[in-house]
Design a protein around this motif. Structure first.
Motif, PDB file in Angstrom:
ATOM      1  N   ALA A 477     -34.652 -17.615  64.916  1.00  0.00           N
ATOM      2  CA  ALA A 477     -34.477 -17.044  66.248  1.00  0.00           C
ATOM      3  C   ALA A 477     -34.845 -18.030  67.345  1.00  0.00           C
ATOM      4  O   ALA A 477     -34.233 -18.032  68.421  1.00  0.00           O
ATOM      5  CB  ALA A 477     -35.319 -15.773  66.385  1.00  0.00           C
ATOM      6  N   THR A 489     -43.291 -13.012  63.958  1.00  0.00           N
ATOM      7  CA  THR A 489     -42.383 -11.932  63.575  1.00  0.00           C
ATOM      8  C   THR A 489     -43.162 -10.748  63.024  1.00  0.00           C
ATOM      9  O   THR A 489     -44.333 -10.861  62.659  1.00  0.00           O
ATOM     10  CB  THR A 489     -41.393 -12.412  62.504  1.00  0.00           C
ATOM     11  N   PHE A 504     -40.861  -8.843  67.363  1.00  0.00           N
ATOM     12  CA  PHE A 504     -40.913 -10.294  67.584  1.00  0.00           C
ATOM     13  C   PHE A 504     -41.665 -10.539  68.881  1.00  0.00           C
ATOM     14  O   PHE A 504     -41.429  -9.867  69.883  1.00  0.00           O
ATOM     15  CB  PHE A 504     -39.493 -10.854  67.709  1.00  0.00           C
ATOM     16  N   GLY A 524     -37.443 -11.185  62.663  1.00  0.00           N
ATOM     17  CA  GLY A 524     -36.824 -12.443  63.044  1.00  0.00           C
ATOM     18  C   GLY A 524     -35.335 -12.331  63.226  1.00  0.00           C
ATOM     19  O   GLY A 524     -34.742 -13.023  64.064  1.00  0.00           O
ATOM     20  N   ASP A 525     -34.712 -11.444  62.462  1.00  0.00           N
ATOM     21  CA  ASP A 525     -33.260 -11.282  62.539  1.00  0.00           C
ATOM     22  C   ASP A 525     -32.834 -10.280  63.605  1.00  0.00           C
ATOM     23  O   ASP A 525     -31.763 -10.418  64.190  1.00  0.00           O
ATOM     24  CB  ASP A 525     -32.711 -10.812  61.180  1.00  0.00           C
ATOM     25  N   GLY A 528     -35.840 -10.933  67.159  1.00  0.00           N
ATOM     26  CA  GLY A 528     -35.993 -12.346  67.514  1.00  0.00           C
ATOM     27  C   GLY A 528     -34.949 -12.868  68.478  1.00  0.00           C
ATOM     28  O   GLY A 528     -35.292 -13.472  69.510  1.00  0.00           O
ATOM     29  N   PRO A 529     -33.645 -12.685  68.221  1.00  0.00           N
ATOM     30  CA  PRO A 529     -32.637 -13.188  69.155  1.00  0.00           C
ATOM     31  C   PRO A 529     -32.735 -12.567  70.547  1.00  0.00           C
ATOM     32  O   PRO A 529     -32.403 -13.223  71.543  1.00  0.00           O
ATOM     33  CB  PRO A 529     -31.320 -12.803  68.465  1.00  0.00           C
ATOM     34  N   ALA A 532     -35.637 -14.405  72.264  1.00  0.00           N
ATOM     35  CA  ALA A 532     -35.240 -15.794  72.530  1.00  0.00           C
ATOM     36  C   ALA A 532     -34.300 -15.874  73.724  1.00  0.00           C
ATOM     37  O   ALA A 532     -34.405 -16.801  74.550  1.00  0.00           O
ATOM     38  CB  ALA A 532     -34.588 -16.393  71.289  1.00  0.00           C
TER      39      ALA A 532
END
Length: 539
Positions: A477, A489, A504, A524-525, A528-529, A532
């Motif tokens: 991420a 995470t 996250f 994280g999947d 996370g994005p 970010a």
């Protein structure tokens, strides 16, 4: 109270009503006036519901009398003549209705919808107000005549018992909520703000200087001026500054679109100023501020703080078996039952190893984690953010509750804003309570931590969060997020859910953010994005 000058108004019946079918001159029944027209042997009284013809004629006669300003005649066609007459007179006088055109629609049984076109005039300002309403016709029990069932809602569907319409100068100017750079924030552009903008205006609008009140028509009654229904003349808005950043807010709104049941919040680490928050769906709950759910392994930032205080170092050996428990308590496992027998403490942190943390539980007692959460991260007290927000909950406890809290589960309850603040405290070194407006506008004190993070503890936390962002579970991420960065995470398991809640947290420079995707799976999947994207837009 808003105030309006009560003017005598001569109302005229719009030409369109005269001569229209069913809109002839008002004919009051002979029986009311005492006139003739009946034979000595009175006709049998009508019973049962009014006929379609009676419904149509009664509605037409009532609307015609109302439009002419003949409130006595209109009232006589209702089941509460005195109240209806007074209410209709107040409609013209208090709402400053100079004239009104009333056009009936097709009756649906005993209900007749109609269109209202009211011409308003107040202190030289005029406006046309168009809306729809309806009335119900029934047969009176004693008179056996078809009558309009009188309710304030006949005048406007927003009115309830004891309410009326009033036109006048608003109590205060309209308020434009603006971001930190003066850009007006609108719910059409930023849908996650839809529930918060009214709260900000209500709480702080009266404290602002500047602006000019507009002229409005509103619901009067109850506890005072209520909902504004029509604006005759716009006022000049006062400006309500917030800590939000329009660019970061736009990025947050875009980011949550990709995941349902997602929320994110971002703060400026050095000040606690909230830069952005967003929710999908954008609802009144505002989960970014008010979610009360376990944060999973993102909370290991706090647990790690407690362990580092007890002498654990990043290099301390901390094997990560597939399963582990403490003191013969609950058995814990890792995601996909992974293991690493040669792991160190920082490796456990970076790969989010639950069992490595559980095996270190003997270093702590049941008060360790709550104490650290309060002393360094500001929990256990009220957070006066500027709008409603959850303060976070770290109750502590013995046995399995203690070990569950070590990995961010048990009875711990957090929101994305709470978790963003934890990441911000690590980056800044000192807890700064998140806030949405200037501190001097907020009623009540801002929460404070007992002290800043010890320099050695903070340095180790940043080192472990940096490792997690570069080569741990957050690396995917955080790819493309450059500078002074750190992340963690989390995946919080919830009974009855097929997938855990994804979490996250991360920081980049002076910006920290926390994100959550309910039933999103690995943090994280999923989350996370989202985090970010906000960090990239906040540089």
């Amino acid at each position: 109270m808003r105030r309006g000058v009560k003017l005598g108004i001569v109302a005229t019946l719009t030409a369109g009503l005269v001569g229209t079918a069913g809109y002839g001159a008002y004919n009051i029944y002979d029986s009311l006036s005492g006139g003739g027209g009946f034979s000595a042997a009175a006709a049998p009284a009508e019973t049962g519901p009014p006929t379609a013809a009676e419904v149509k004629k009664t509605a037409a006669d009532f609307l015609a009398a109302w439009a002419k300003g003949d409130t006595t005649a209109a009232g006589a066609l209702t089941n509460d003549a005195s109240t209806a007459s007074a209410d209709l007179a107040a409609y013209r006088q208090d709402a400053h209705v100079a004239r009104v055109r009333l056009t009936p629609g097709t009756a649906q049984g005993d209900v007749v919808p109609f269109k209202v076109v009211a011409s308003l005039s107040y202190k030289g300002k005029t406006s046309t107000w168009t809306y729809s309403s309806k009335l119900t016709v029934f047969r009176g029990e004693t008179t056996h005549r078809p009558l309009v069932d009188w309710q304030p809602a006949v005048m406007h569907p927003k009115l309830t018992e004891g309410q009326s319409l009033e036109t006048g100068e608003a109590t205060s100017p309209p308020v434009d909520v603006v971001d930190r750079n003066g850009k007006v924030l609108d719910a059409d552009d930023y849908p996650s703000l839809a529930s918060v903008l009214p709260q900000l205006r209500e709480r702080y609008g009266a404290k602002l200087s500047g602006g000019k009140p507009g002229i409005e028509t509103w619901v009067n009654g109850g506890d005072g001026p209520g909902q504004t229904l029509h604006v005759i003349a716009e006022g000049t808005p006062a400006k309500l500054p917030t800590t939000l950043d329009a660019r970061a807010q736009k990025a947050a709104e875009q980011a949550v679109k990709n995941k349902s049941q997602s929320s994110v919040a971002a703060v400026k680490a050095s000040t606690g100023e909230i830069l952005a928050f967003a929710n999908n769906p954008s609802s009144d709950n505002n989960n970014a501020f008010n979610a009360q759910v376990a944060p999973g392994s993102t909370f290991k930032v706090v647990t790690a703080t407690a362990l580092l205080e007890k002498g654990v170092t990043p290099g301390t050996p901390a094997p990560c078996p597939a399963t582990a428990n403490h003191d013969n308590g609950k058995m814990f496992h890792n995601v996909e039952s992974s293991s690493d027998p040669s792991a160190t403490f920082q490796r456990d942190f970076a790969i989010s190893c639950n069992t490595g943390f559980i095996k270190l539980a003997g270093r702590l007692d049941e008060s360790s984690v709550p104490s650290v959460a309060k002393r360094y991260y500001g929990f256990g007290q009220t957070w006066n953010v500027g709008v409603p927000a959850w303060d976070g909950r770290v109750p502590g406890g013995p046995g399995d509750e203690m070990t569950e809290e070590m990995i961010g589960q048990g009875q711990i309850q957090m929101s994305p804003l709470n978790m963003a603040s934890i990441a911000a405290t690590v980056q800044n070194g000192v807890f700064r309570q998140p806030r949405l407006v200037a501190a001097d506008m907020i009623e009540g004190p801002l929460a404070k931590a007992g002290s800043g993070l010890p320099s050695g503890v903070r340095g180790n936390l940043k080192s472990m969060m940096r490792l997690t962002a570069s080569s741990g579970t957050a690396a995917g991420a955080m790819r493309g997020v450059y500078g002074d960065v750190g992340a963690k995470t989390g995946s919080a398991e919830v009974g009855g859910q097929e997938q855990p809640n994804g979490w996250f947290v991360a920081y980049r420079g002076d910006v920290a953010a926390g994100g959550m995707v309910l039933e999103g799976g690995h943090g994280g999947d999923s989350a996370g994005p989202i985090v970010a994207s906000v960090l990239k837009a906040s540089s």
